[in-house]
Write a protein that holds these residues in place. Sequence first.
Motif, PDB file in Angstrom:
ATOM      1  N   MET A  69       0.647  -0.539   0.204  1.00  0.00           N
ATOM      2  CA  MET A  69      -0.167   0.236   0.061  1.00  0.00           C
ATOM      3  C   MET A  69       0.700   1.230   0.006  1.00  0.00           C
ATOM      4  SD  MET A  69      -3.979  -0.138   2.610  1.00  0.00           S
ATOM      5  CE  MET A  69      -4.253  -2.363   2.557  1.00  0.00           C
ATOM      6  N   THR A 104      -3.357   4.474  -2.010  1.00  0.00           N
ATOM      7  CA  THR A 104      -4.335   4.220  -0.667  1.00  0.00           C
ATOM      8  C   THR A 104      -5.247   6.799  -1.035  1.00  0.00           C
ATOM      9  OG1 THR A 104      -2.323   6.259   0.427  1.00  0.00           O
ATOM     10  CG2 THR A 104      -3.478   3.506   0.729  1.00  0.00           C
ATOM     11  N   PRO A 123      -6.658  -0.185  -2.006  1.00  0.00           N
ATOM     12  CA  PRO A 123      -7.541  -1.254  -0.747  1.00  0.00           C
ATOM     13  C   PRO A 123      -7.838  -2.444  -1.131  1.00  0.00           C
ATOM     14  CG  PRO A 123      -6.517   1.029   0.061  1.00  0.00           C
ATOM     15  CD  PRO A 123      -6.908   1.383  -1.567  1.00  0.00           C
ATOM     16  N   SER A 142       3.442  -1.977   4.090  1.00  0.00           N
ATOM     17  CA  SER A 142       2.778  -0.017   4.196  1.00  0.00           C
ATOM     18  C   SER A 142       3.732   0.912   3.901  1.00  0.00           C
ATOM     19  CB  SER A 142       2.354   0.672   5.452  1.00  0.00           C
ATOM     20  OG  SER A 142       2.865   2.020   5.422  1.00  0.00           O
ATOM     21  N   ASP A 154      -3.816   3.066   6.571  1.00  0.00           N
ATOM     22  CA  ASP A 154      -3.947   1.327   6.101  1.00  0.00           C
ATOM     23  C   ASP A 154      -4.103   0.501   6.771  1.00  0.00           C
ATOM     24  OD1 ASP A 154      -1.997   2.782   3.733  1.00  0.00           O
ATOM     25  OD2 ASP A 154      -0.309   2.919   4.840  1.00  0.00           O
TER      26      ASP A 154
END
Length: 329
Positions: A69, A104, A123, A142, A154
């Motif tokens: 992410m 994101t 996501p 992350s 996250d």
Amino acid sequence: MKRSIKSVLTASMAALCVLGMGMTANAYELNPEVKDVTPALREASTVGVWTAENPAMKEAPDKDAILVMTFGTTFTDTRTKTIDAVEAAIQKAHPDVPVFEAYTSHIIIDRVKANEGITKMTPEEAFAKLQAEGYTRVAVVSLDVIPGMEYSYDSVVTKMQVPHFKKISLATPLMYFQGTEGEPDQVVDFLKALSSQFPKMGKHDATLIMAHGTPHPGNAYYSVIQDRIQELGMDGVFVYSVEGRPNLEDVIPKLKAGGYKNVTLMPIMMVAGDHANNDMAGDEPDSHKSILTKEGFNVKTYIHGLGENANIRGLYVDRATEALDALQK
């Protein structure tokens, strides 16, 4: 003698009972008088890599994936050198586990689609894809630098997916542990890795490392970073942020008091995007370079994202490995 978080992990896990989803991670040692550990208390005491198991999918086969992410960027060149490079390093370290990606920032997703014709997944879309393709265990990594607002997002979006998978883990960001309870000091690890890109500095030379800043309490990490800079004897290095504290106005008096004349600006963000190119190094009167020049300093800029630093990429690979190890236990 007080035991570290890791040393009490096994004993603590044996004593914990959580209804529904089973959650495990490093945890502080709870008072032995606490007999019935509620899910809320268990979650509140969780630190480090977070994992959750879904008892309803206990018999499902293991099929693993890594999901990276990132906030993302519209700057194509730095994306290739940073985000893509980190993901490639993670994939190289774990060739048997496919690496997927999610952005994101919906704004960046829309702009990349409009400007480049490239579709980046959110996501939620990435998790849906993994589920549709039969992946049952997902290690989420992350690319955040500190556990601030973005990392909180996250965390929340990952935990919402627990019912759809057999097991999920979430890695810690680049900096998390600070050397307490027997854990490593990842702030020191970060600074040592970052120092490979510092310019050679003399008595009158300073390097300002520019962070993003966040309204989240995680903004306090920048004070820890400055403390560790001093501990490591990195004279002339100062951290400041674009949207938090300390900011440039906080640092300028320190530069003058220290007799510094030459300043190098460099971002400590995954990518060298808008903040690095415009806020930091732009030619507008309110850019950091322009402000410092007006204050009488000779200013140079280092416009490279953290992902370009091989040492930093190695730390992110470590985070991915920790999450994958937790997933496969």
